[in-house]
Design a protein around this motif. Structure first.
Motif, PDB file in Angstrom:
ATOM      1  N   GLN A   1       1.687  -0.818  -0.233  1.00 30.91           N
ATOM      2  CA  GLN A   1       0.001  -0.321   0.107  1.00 30.91           C
ATOM      3  C   GLN A   1       0.819   1.159  -0.001  1.00 30.91           C
ATOM      4  O   GLN A   1       0.840   2.348  -0.291  1.00 30.91           O
ATOM      5  CB  GLN A   1      -0.906  -0.313   0.774  1.00 30.91           C
ATOM      6  N   ALA A   2       2.037   0.781   0.716  1.00 27.56           N
ATOM      7  CA  ALA A   2       2.517   1.844   0.776  1.00 27.56           C
ATOM      8  C   ALA A   2       3.443   3.078  -0.928  1.00 27.56           C
ATOM      9  O   ALA A   2       3.713   3.418  -1.255  1.00 27.56           O
ATOM     10  CB  ALA A   2       4.080   2.208   1.602  1.00 27.56           C
ATOM     11  N   ARG A   3       4.068   1.450  -1.740  1.00 27.89           N
ATOM     12  CA  ARG A   3       4.429   2.114  -2.670  1.00 27.89           C
ATOM     13  C   ARG A   3       3.069   3.057  -3.530  1.00 27.89           C
ATOM     14  O   ARG A   3       3.515   3.925  -4.074  1.00 27.89           O
ATOM     15  CB  ARG A   3       4.441   0.732  -3.287  1.00 27.89           C
ATOM     16  N   ARG A   4       2.282   2.383  -3.505  1.00 28.68           N
ATOM     17  CA  ARG A   4       1.082   3.260  -4.332  1.00 28.68           C
ATOM     18  C   ARG A   4       0.616   4.451  -3.387  1.00 28.68           C
ATOM     19  O   ARG A   4       0.781   5.040  -3.996  1.00 28.68           O
ATOM     20  CB  ARG A   4      -0.645   2.671  -4.372  1.00 28.68           C
ATOM     21  N   LEU A   5       1.068   4.722  -2.578  1.00 26.37           N
ATOM     22  CA  LEU A   5       0.928   5.740  -1.474  1.00 26.37           C
ATOM     23  C   LEU A   5       1.567   6.812  -1.947  1.00 26.37           C
ATOM     24  O   LEU A   5       1.812   7.693  -2.142  1.00 26.37           O
ATOM     25  CB  LEU A   5       0.692   5.702  -0.628  1.00 26.37           C
ATOM     26  N   ARG A   6       2.585   6.006  -2.426  1.00 26.63           N
ATOM     27  CA  ARG A   6       3.941   6.912  -2.238  1.00 26.63           C
ATOM     28  C   ARG A   6       4.258   7.909  -3.988  1.00 26.63           C
ATOM     29  O   ARG A   6       4.936   8.585  -4.609  1.00 26.63           O
ATOM     30  CB  ARG A   6       5.443   6.203  -2.367  1.00 26.63           C
ATOM     31  N   SER A   7       3.819   6.408  -4.705  1.00 27.08           N
ATOM     32  CA  SER A   7       3.314   7.060  -5.932  1.00 27.08           C
ATOM     33  C   SER A   7       2.841   8.258  -6.158  1.00 27.08           C
ATOM     34  O   SER A   7       2.716   9.041  -6.982  1.00 27.08           O
ATOM     35  CB  SER A   7       3.378   5.989  -7.142  1.00 27.08           C
ATOM     36  N   LEU A   8       1.257   7.752  -5.597  1.00 29.75           N
ATOM     37  CA  LEU A   8       0.434   9.212  -5.520  1.00 29.75           C
ATOM     38  C   LEU A   8       1.397   9.842  -5.029  1.00 29.75           C
ATOM     39  O   LEU A   8       0.801  11.120  -5.818  1.00 29.75           O
ATOM     40  CB  LEU A   8      -1.090   8.742  -5.296  1.00 29.75           C
ATOM     41  N   LEU A   9       1.339  10.151  -4.355  1.00 31.91           N
ATOM     42  CA  LEU A   9       2.088  11.415  -4.173  1.00 31.91           C
ATOM     43  C   LEU A   9       3.510  12.160  -4.791  1.00 31.91           C
ATOM     44  O   LEU A   9       3.174  13.431  -4.417  1.00 31.91           O
ATOM     45  CB  LEU A   9       2.976  11.304  -2.011  1.00 31.91           C
ATOM     46  N   ARG A  10       4.090  11.214  -5.109  1.00 30.42           N
ATOM     47  CA  ARG A  10       5.119  11.483  -5.863  1.00 30.42           C
ATOM     48  C   ARG A  10       3.881  12.569  -7.340  1.00 30.42           C
ATOM     49  O   ARG A  10       4.854  14.008  -7.261  1.00 30.42           O
ATOM     50  CB  ARG A  10       5.901  10.670  -6.675  1.00 30.42           C
ATOM     51  N   ARG A  11       2.965  11.903  -7.593  1.00 29.75           N
ATOM     52  CA  ARG A  11       2.585  12.554  -8.788  1.00 29.75           C
ATOM     53  C   ARG A  11       1.543  13.846  -8.124  1.00 29.75           C
ATOM     54  O   ARG A  11       2.041  14.558  -9.133  1.00 29.75           O
ATOM     55  CB  ARG A  11       1.423  11.239  -9.209  1.00 29.75           C
ATOM     56  N   CYS A  12       1.161  13.455  -6.857  1.00 30.04           N
ATOM     57  CA  CYS A  12       0.881  15.323  -6.710  1.00 30.04           C
ATOM     58  C   CYS A  12       1.569  15.793  -6.388  1.00 30.04           C
ATOM     59  O   CYS A  12       1.627  17.174  -6.817  1.00 30.04           O
ATOM     60  CB  CYS A  12      -0.076  14.888  -5.399  1.00 30.04           C
ATOM     61  N   TRP A  13       2.504  15.635  -6.038  1.00 28.73           N
ATOM     62  CA  TRP A  13       4.061  17.165  -5.952  1.00 28.73           C
ATOM     63  C   TRP A  13       4.054  17.195  -7.373  1.00 28.73           C
ATOM     64  O   TRP A  13       4.217  18.333  -7.615  1.00 28.73           O
ATOM     65  CB  TRP A  13       5.084  16.036  -4.622  1.00 28.73           C
ATOM     66  N   LEU A  14       4.350  15.986  -8.579  1.00 28.01           N
ATOM     67  CA  LEU A  14       4.911  17.031  -9.599  1.00 28.01           C
ATOM     68  C   LEU A  14       3.917  17.862 -10.193  1.00 28.01           C
ATOM     69  O   LEU A  14       4.039  18.380 -10.764  1.00 28.01           O
ATOM     70  CB  LEU A  14       4.851  15.325 -10.758  1.00 28.01           C
ATOM     71  N   GLY A  15       2.534  17.722 -10.140  1.00 25.24           N
ATOM     72  CA  GLY A  15       1.177  18.251 -10.390  1.00 25.24           C
ATOM     73  C   GLY A  15       1.232  19.273 -10.149  1.00 25.24           C
ATOM     74  O   GLY A  15       0.905  20.294 -11.043  1.00 25.24           O
ATOM     75  N   ALA A  16       1.519  19.490  -8.604  1.00 20.30           N
ATOM     76  CA  ALA A  16       1.494  20.666  -8.244  1.00 20.30           C
ATOM     77  C   ALA A  16       2.840  21.540  -9.017  1.00 20.30           C
ATOM     78  O   ALA A  16       2.534  22.833  -9.269  1.00 20.30           O
ATOM     79  CB  ALA A  16       2.481  20.555  -6.405  1.00 20.30           C
ATOM     80  N   ARG A  17       4.343  20.848  -9.023  1.00 15.49           N
ATOM     81  CA  ARG A  17       4.900  21.682  -9.653  1.00 15.49           C
ATOM     82  C   ARG A  17       4.823  22.089 -10.629  1.00 15.49           C
ATOM     83  O   ARG A  17       5.008  23.180 -11.454  1.00 15.49           O
ATOM     84  CB  ARG A  17       6.222  21.083 -10.120  1.00 15.49           C
ATOM     85  N   LEU A  18       3.941  21.320 -11.607  1.00 14.08           N
ATOM     86  CA  LEU A  18       3.940  21.396 -13.147  1.00 14.08           C
ATOM     87  C   LEU A  18       2.985  22.966 -13.507  1.00 14.08           C
ATOM     88  O   LEU A  18       2.647  23.579 -14.447  1.00 14.08           O
ATOM     89  CB  LEU A  18       3.141  20.398 -13.544  1.00 14.08           C
ATOM     90  N   LEU A  19       1.867  22.532 -12.335  1.00 14.53           N
ATOM     91  CA  LEU A  19       0.950  23.757 -12.338  1.00 14.53           C
ATOM     92  C   LEU A  19       1.748  25.019 -12.245  1.00 14.53           C
ATOM     93  O   LEU A  19       1.463  26.065 -12.902  1.00 14.53           O
ATOM     94  CB  LEU A  19      -0.126  23.607 -11.273  1.00 14.53           C
TER      95      LEU A  19
END
Length: 167
Positions: A19-37
Motif C-alpha cells: 500500500q505504501a508503494r501506491r501511496l508513495r506513487s500518488l504523493l510523487r504524482r501530486c508533488w509533480l502536478g503541483a510543480r507542473l501547475l
C-alpha cells in the motif's frame, strides 16, 4: 515544497508494505502536478495559448519527452563534468546557455540553450516603489524557479557567468 517533510512521509509510508508503494506513487504524482501547475503559471501567454491548443496525446508525448530527457541528463551527467550557466542580461530579454564542461578541459561538452526570458521577469519586482524596480534579493529565487521550469536543478550548477551590458 519541503523535500524533508516529503522524505519523512515516505519513511512512514514504507512501514505499510505494498500500500505504501501506491501511496508513495500518488504523493510523487501530486508533488509533480503541483510543480507542473506552478511552471504552467509562469509560462508566457503565447506559450500557454499554444499548449492549450495541443491535443491530449501530443501534450502527453511532449511532456514525457521533456521530462524523460531531463531525467536522462540528470542520470547521464558524468561526475567529471561541471555544469556552467552563462547568463546574458539584455535590456528586454535574458538569454541563458547551459554548458557541461569537462573538469580540466577547455571546451564545452554538451551545450543547451534555454528559452530566453523577459529581463524584467527575473531581475525586477513590480511591487517595489523604486523607479527601476530592480530586486537583487528576489532575483535568485526567480532564476532558480525559471531554471526548474527548464528542467535544470540550480544546486547542480558549479559556476555562473554573467554578461551585463554597460558594466
Amino acid at each position: 515544497q519541503n523535500p524533508a517533510a516529503l522524505s519523512h512521509a515516505f519513511t512512514i509510508l514504507a512501514a505499510f508494505g505494498s500500500q505504501a508503494r501506491r501511496l508513495r506513487s500518488l504523493l510523487r504524482r501530486c508533488w509533480l502536478g503541483a510543480r507542473l501547475l506552478l511552471a504552467a503559471l509562469r509560462l508566457p501567454e503565447a506559450a500557454c495559448e499554444a499548449a492549450a491548443t495541443l491535443g491530449t496525446e501530443r501534450l502527453d508525448d511532449s511532456l514525457q519527452r521533456t521530462l524523460g530527457r531531463a531525467a536522462e541528463e540528470e542520470e547521464d551527467a558524468p561526475k567529471s563534468e561541471e555544469l556552467v550557466l552563462a547568463i546574458d542580461v539584455g535590456a528586454t530579454r535574458t538569454k541563458l546557455l547551459l554548458c557541461a564542461m569537462t573538469v580540466g578541459g577547455c571546451s564545452p561538452g554538451r551545450v543547451r540553450r534555454l528559452p530566453p526570458v523577459p529581463t524584467a521577469r527575473l531581475w525586477q519586482n513590480p511591487a517595489l516603489e523604486s523607479e527601476d524596480k530592480f530586486d537583487p534579493e528576489g532575483a535568485p529565487a526567480r532564476v532558480r524557479d525559471y531554471l526548474l521550469t527548464c528542467g535544470v536543478v540550480s544546486s547542480r550548477l558549479r559556476r555562473l557567468l554573467f554578461s551585463v551590458p554597460g558594466t
